[in-house]
Design a protein around this motif. Structure first.
Motif, PDB file in Angstrom:
ATOM      1  N   LEU A  89      10.620  24.847  15.078  1.00  0.00           N
ATOM      2  CA  LEU A  89       9.719  24.382  14.029  1.00  0.00           C
ATOM      3  C   LEU A  89       9.187  22.978  14.306  1.00  0.00           C
ATOM      4  O   LEU A  89       8.206  22.554  13.702  1.00  0.00           O
ATOM      5  N   MET A  90       9.830  22.274  15.200  1.00  0.00           N
ATOM      6  CA  MET A  90       9.413  20.903  15.509  1.00  0.00           C
ATOM      7  C   MET A  90       8.082  20.916  16.259  1.00  0.00           C
ATOM      8  O   MET A  90       7.949  21.587  17.279  1.00  0.00           O
ATOM      9  N   PRO A  91       7.067  20.204  15.772  1.00  0.00           N
ATOM     10  CA  PRO A  91       5.767  20.196  16.449  1.00  0.00           C
ATOM     11  C   PRO A  91       5.789  19.366  17.728  1.00  0.00           C
ATOM     12  O   PRO A  91       6.711  18.584  17.968  1.00  0.00           O
ATOM     13  N   GLU A  92       4.737  19.536  18.512  1.00  0.00           N
ATOM     14  CA  GLU A  92       4.621  18.786  19.771  1.00  0.00           C
ATOM     15  C   GLU A  92       4.253  17.334  19.478  1.00  0.00           C
ATOM     16  O   GLU A  92       3.389  17.045  18.652  1.00  0.00           O
ATOM     17  N   VAL A  93       4.921  16.441  20.161  1.00  0.00           N
ATOM     18  CA  VAL A  93       4.677  15.007  19.971  1.00  0.00           C
ATOM     19  C   VAL A  93       3.489  14.597  20.835  1.00  0.00           C
ATOM     20  O   VAL A  93       3.453  14.868  22.035  1.00  0.00           O
ATOM     21  N   THR A  94       2.514  13.934  20.217  1.00  0.00           N
ATOM     22  CA  THR A  94       1.329  13.487  20.958  1.00  0.00           C
ATOM     23  C   THR A  94       1.432  12.026  21.397  1.00  0.00           C
ATOM     24  O   THR A  94       0.716  11.604  22.312  1.00  0.00           O
ATOM     25  N   GLU A  95       2.304  11.272  20.747  1.00  0.00           N
ATOM     26  CA  GLU A  95       2.489   9.864  21.085  1.00  0.00           C
ATOM     27  C   GLU A  95       3.885   9.438  20.654  1.00  0.00           C
ATOM     28  O   GLU A  95       4.367   9.827  19.605  1.00  0.00           O
ATOM     29  N   GLY A  96       4.549   8.645  21.495  1.00  0.00           N
ATOM     30  CA  GLY A  96       5.905   8.214  21.172  1.00  0.00           C
ATOM     31  C   GLY A  96       6.932   9.185  21.721  1.00  0.00           C
ATOM     32  O   GLY A  96       6.711   9.854  22.728  1.00  0.00           O
ATOM     33  N   LYS A  97       8.058   9.306  21.055  1.00  0.00           N
ATOM     34  CA  LYS A  97       9.122  10.180  21.522  1.00  0.00           C
ATOM     35  C   LYS A  97       9.571  11.104  20.408  1.00  0.00           C
ATOM     36  O   LYS A  97       9.450  10.811  19.220  1.00  0.00           O
ATOM     37  N   ALA A  98      10.113  12.251  20.827  1.00  0.00           N
ATOM     38  CA  ALA A  98      10.571  13.246  19.868  1.00  0.00           C
ATOM     39  C   ALA A  98      11.872  12.796  19.210  1.00  0.00           C
ATOM     40  O   ALA A  98      12.576  11.921  19.710  1.00  0.00           O
ATOM     41  N   ILE A  99      12.204  13.426  18.098  1.00  0.00           N
ATOM     42  CA  ILE A  99      13.459  13.151  17.404  1.00  0.00           C
ATOM     43  C   ILE A  99      14.576  13.901  18.109  1.00  0.00           C
ATOM     44  O   ILE A  99      14.492  15.121  18.294  1.00  0.00           O
ATOM     45  N   GLY A 100      15.608  13.206  18.508  1.00  0.00           N
ATOM     46  CA  GLY A 100      16.749  13.843  19.154  1.00  0.00           C
ATOM     47  C   GLY A 100      17.847  14.164  18.162  1.00  0.00           C
ATOM     48  O   GLY A 100      17.816  13.756  16.998  1.00  0.00           O
ATOM     49  N   THR A 101      18.846  14.899  18.637  1.00  0.00           N
ATOM     50  CA  THR A 101      19.953  15.271  17.753  1.00  0.00           C
ATOM     51  C   THR A 101      20.743  14.039  17.313  1.00  0.00           C
ATOM     52  O   THR A 101      21.390  14.048  16.267  1.00  0.00           O
ATOM     53  N   GLN A 102      20.725  12.974  18.117  1.00  0.00           N
ATOM     54  CA  GLN A 102      21.465  11.762  17.782  1.00  0.00           C
ATOM     55  C   GLN A 102      20.581  10.707  17.127  1.00  0.00           C
ATOM     56  O   GLN A 102      21.057   9.610  16.834  1.00  0.00           O
ATOM     57  N   SER A 103      19.300  11.033  16.942  1.00  0.00           N
ATOM     58  CA  SER A 103      18.386  10.064  16.335  1.00  0.00           C
ATOM     59  C   SER A 103      18.725   9.873  14.864  1.00  0.00           C
ATOM     60  O   SER A 103      18.915  10.843  14.127  1.00  0.00           O
ATOM     61  N   ARG A 114       0.831  -1.198   0.000  1.00  0.00           N
ATOM     62  CA  ARG A 114       0.000   0.000   0.000  1.00  0.00           C
ATOM     63  C   ARG A 114       0.869   1.253   0.000  1.00  0.00           C
ATOM     64  O   ARG A 114       1.757   1.407   0.838  1.00  0.00           O
ATOM     65  N   LYS A 115       0.623   2.145  -0.949  1.00  0.00           N
ATOM     66  CA  LYS A 115       1.407   3.358  -1.071  1.00  0.00           C
ATOM     67  C   LYS A 115       0.650   4.548  -0.478  1.00  0.00           C
ATOM     68  O   LYS A 115      -0.570   4.647  -0.623  1.00  0.00           O
ATOM     69  N   LEU A 116       1.393   5.430   0.184  1.00  0.00           N
ATOM     70  CA  LEU A 116       0.805   6.578   0.859  1.00  0.00           C
ATOM     71  C   LEU A 116       1.510   7.844   0.404  1.00  0.00           C
ATOM     72  O   LEU A 116       2.737   7.922   0.434  1.00  0.00           O
ATOM     73  N   ASP A 117       0.736   8.843  -0.019  1.00  0.00           N
ATOM     74  CA  ASP A 117       1.299  10.140  -0.369  1.00  0.00           C
ATOM     75  C   ASP A 117       1.491  10.959   0.900  1.00  0.00           C
ATOM     76  O   ASP A 117       0.541  11.137   1.680  1.00  0.00           O
ATOM     77  N   VAL A 118       2.701  11.454   1.121  1.00  0.00           N
ATOM     78  CA  VAL A 118       3.011  12.232   2.315  1.00  0.00           C
ATOM     79  C   VAL A 118       3.856  13.436   1.912  1.00  0.00           C
ATOM     80  O   VAL A 118       4.398  13.501   0.805  1.00  0.00           O
ATOM     81  N   THR A 119       3.960  14.383   2.829  1.00  0.00           N
ATOM     82  CA  THR A 119       4.861  15.519   2.672  1.00  0.00           C
ATOM     83  C   THR A 119       5.985  15.401   3.691  1.00  0.00           C
ATOM     84  O   THR A 119       5.722  15.294   4.897  1.00  0.00           O
ATOM     85  N   LEU A 120       7.209  15.381   3.211  1.00  0.00           N
ATOM     86  CA  LEU A 120       8.370  15.338   4.098  1.00  0.00           C
ATOM     87  C   LEU A 120       8.721  16.750   4.525  1.00  0.00           C
ATOM     88  O   LEU A 120       8.859  17.649   3.689  1.00  0.00           O
ATOM     89  N   LEU A 121       8.862  16.941   5.827  1.00  0.00           N
ATOM     90  CA  LEU A 121       9.254  18.231   6.379  1.00  0.00           C
ATOM     91  C   LEU A 121      10.501  18.028   7.222  1.00  0.00           C
ATOM     92  O   LEU A 121      10.472  17.306   8.226  1.00  0.00           O
ATOM     93  N   ALA A 122      11.597  18.649   6.783  1.00  0.00           N
ATOM     94  CA  ALA A 122      12.861  18.534   7.507  1.00  0.00           C
ATOM     95  C   ALA A 122      13.055  19.759   8.384  1.00  0.00           C
ATOM     96  O   ALA A 122      13.030  20.892   7.897  1.00  0.00           O
ATOM     97  N   VAL A 123      13.232  19.536   9.685  1.00  0.00           N
ATOM     98  CA  VAL A 123      13.437  20.625  10.644  1.00  0.00           C
ATOM     99  C   VAL A 123      14.527  20.224  11.629  1.00  0.00           C
ATOM    100  O   VAL A 123      14.890  19.046  11.743  1.00  0.00           O
ATOM    101  N   SER A 124      15.043  21.210  12.348  1.00  0.00           N
ATOM    102  CA  SER A 124      16.037  20.931  13.381  1.00  0.00           C
ATOM    103  C   SER A 124      15.368  20.196  14.536  1.00  0.00           C
ATOM    104  O   SER A 124      14.312  20.635  15.021  1.00  0.00           O
ATOM    105  N   PRO A 125      15.926  19.091  15.003  1.00  0.00           N
ATOM    106  CA  PRO A 125      15.279  18.299  16.062  1.00  0.00           C
ATOM    107  C   PRO A 125      14.968  19.097  17.320  1.00  0.00           C
ATOM    108  O   PRO A 125      13.934  18.867  17.955  1.00  0.00           O
ATOM    109  N   GLN A 126      15.835  20.019  17.691  1.00  0.00           N
ATOM    110  CA  GLN A 126      15.617  20.805  18.898  1.00  0.00           C
ATOM    111  C   GLN A 126      15.142  22.223  18.582  1.00  0.00           C
ATOM    112  O   GLN A 126      15.148  23.089  19.463  1.00  0.00           O
ATOM    113  N   GLY A 127      14.749  22.477  17.338  1.00  0.00           N
ATOM    114  CA  GLY A 127      14.335  23.815  16.943  1.00  0.00           C
ATOM    115  C   GLY A 127      12.877  24.102  17.215  1.00  0.00           C
ATOM    116  O   GLY A 127      12.097  23.209  17.568  1.00  0.00           O
TER     117      GLY A 127
END
Length: 370
Positions: A119-133, A104-117
Motif C-alpha cells: 500500500l505504500m506509494p512510490e517516493v518521488t523525493e527523499g527517502k521511504a519510511i523504514g520499519t525502524q523509522s 498556517r494550518k493545513l488540512d490533510v488526510t493521514l494514511l497509515a500503512v505498513s512501511p514495507q507493504g
C-alpha cells in the motif's frame, strides 16, 4: 462526396461559422470532462492508486473509512483466509497540521500503512519510511506550495504529535486533501493519544485485500461483523464524491444534447435554404441516398476538423493551468469524449437527412420558379 466538398468550398463563410460554433461547444465538452475526471481523481487518488481489490470494513459503516473500525483480530482472520501477504491494514483520518514555527494550518488526510507493504506509494523525493523509522512521514508534493520541505516538522493539531517530512509522493490525496503517509507505529501512538484504542490494541479504518471474488465471498462468510467492500464502492462512498460527479456528468450530458440540437438547427436551416437546389438535383436523377451521404460527410468533416483543433487547444490550456488545478484527461477518456461528440453531431444531422427525403422534386422546382 464531390458535391459535399464543393459546396463547402463555395460557401466558406457559412460553414466557417458552423465550425466555430462546433469548436466552442467541443472545447467546452472536453474541458468539463477533464474537470470532472480531475475532481474525481483528486477526491479519491490515494484509494484508486492502491493495489487492492477489496476493503474489509466495519458492518453498518456505509462503506466509509471514517466510520469504520476493525481490529487486529479481524486482520489475523482475513490473513488466514486470503493469505497474509494479500492483506494490509489501513488507517484513514482527516486532521489539521501546521509546520512547526508557523501559524498556517493545513488540512490533510493521514494514511497509515505498513512501511514495507504494497500500500505504500512510490517516493518521488527523499527517502521511504523504514520499519525502524520513528516520527517520519511521506507527504503529497502539493504541500510544497504551503512551504513544506524535506525535514520540515509538522504538528498534528488534534493530538499535538509531531512528525518530520522524510519524503514526498505524487498525486496522493483523499477527499481533496493532500495525503500524509505514516507508519503503523505512529498510527498506533496517535490512536492511543486520542483515546480511540481499546486495551492497547490497534484499531484500523479498514483492511485492504488483494484477492478474487470467490475468496471475497469466503471472507464475508467468515467475518459476520464486517463488510467486504469493492474498491469502486469504497471510492463512491467518499463524502461528496457521487454528488460532485453527478453534477458534472449532468452538465456534460446537457452539453452533448445542446451540441446535437445546435447542429441539427444549423443544418436544418441550411437544408431548407437549399430546398430548390435539392429539388433540381433530384429531378436530374440524383438519388436521395447520395444527397443524405453528402450531408453526413459535411458533418463528419466539420467534426473531424473541430475536434482536432479542440484537442490541440485543450492540451495547450492544460499545460497553462496551475499545478493545483484538478484537471485530468487521459487518452482513453479523450477518445471516448470525441467519439461521443461526433456521434451526437451525426445524430443531430438526421433531421436534415429526413428533410431531404421529404423533398418533392417538382414541388421544389415550382417553388423556385415562383
Amino acid at each position: 462526396m464531390y458535391l459535399a466538398i464543393r459546396e463547402m468550398r463555395f460557401a466558406k463563410m457559412r460553414y466557417s461559422l458552423i465550425a466555430v460554433i462546433m469548436l466552442l461547444v467541443s472545447f467546452l465538452v472536453l474541458f468539463v470532462s477533464g474537470l470532472a475526471r480531475g475532481l474525481a481523481y483528486d477526491n479519491a487518488a490515494s484509494i484508486q492508486n492502491m493495489d487492492a481489490d477489496y476493503f474489509i470494513m466495519e458492518q453498518d459503516s456505509d462503506h466509509r473509512f471514517a466510520r469504520s473500525r476493525v481490529g487486529e483480530q479481524t486482520l489475523a482472520q482475513s490473513g488466514s483466509i486470503a493469505g497474509r501477504e494479500n492483506v494490509q491494514p489501513l488507517g484513514v483520518g482527516m486532521t489539521t497540521v501546521a509546520a512547526e514555527g508557523t501559524s498556517r494550518k493545513l488540512d490533510v488526510t493521514l494514511l497509515a500503512v505498513s512501511p514495507q507493504g504494497w500500500l505504500m506509494p512510490e517516493v518521488t523525493e527523499g527517502k521511504a519510511i523504514g520499519t525502524q523509522s520513528e516520527g517520519l512521514v511521506l507527504a503529497d508534493d502539493k504541500l510544497k506550495d504551503a512551504g513544506v520541505r524535506l525535514g520540515t516538522a509538522i504538528v498534528d493539531q488534534a493530538t499535538g504529535m509531531k512528525w518530520t517530512v522524510g519524503g514526498f509522493v505524487a498525486n496522493e490525496s483523499y477527499s481533496h486533501a493532500p495525503a500524509v503517509y505514516l507508519s503503523e507505529r505512529d498510527w498506533r501512538l496517535r490512536m492511543q493519544h486520542a483515546a480511540d484504542g481499546t486495551d492497547g490494541s490497534t484499531v484500523y479504518s479498514a483492511i485492504a485485500v488483494k484477492t478474487d471474488k470467490k475468496t471475497a465471498g469466503r471472507l464475508a462468510a467468515a467475518l459476520p461483523n464486517a463488510e467486504i467492500v469493492a474498491k469502486s464502492a469504497a471510492v463512491a462512498a467518499i463524502p461528496g464524491y457521487k454528488e460532485e460527479q453527478g453534477s458534472l456528468m449532468m452538465m456534460t450530458a446537457f452539453l452533448y444534447a445542446i451540441s446535437a440540437l445546435v447542429l441539427a438547427v444549423f443544418f436544418y436551416v441550411v437544408t431548407i435554404q437549399k430546398r430548390s437546389q435539392f429539388g433540381i438535383l433530384k429531378a436530374i436523377g440524383t438519388s436521395t441516398a447520395y444527397l443524405a451521404r453528402g450531408i453526413a460527410l459535411q458533418v463528419a468533416l466539420l467534426c473531424a476538423g473541430t475536434l482536432l483543433t479542440g484537442v490541440i487547444l485543450i492540451r495547450a490550456v492544460e499545460a497553462l493551468l496551475p499545478g493545483g488545478m484538478p484537471f485530468r484527461l487521459e487518452p482513453s477518456v479523450l477518445a471516448l469524449t470525441c467519439g461521443a461528440f461526433a456521434g451526437m453531431a451525426l445524430a443531430g444531422s438526421l433531421l436534415s437527412v429526413w428533410k431531404v427525403t421529404r423533398i418533392d422534386a417538382l414541388e421544389a422546382i415550382g417553388g423556385s420558379a415562383a
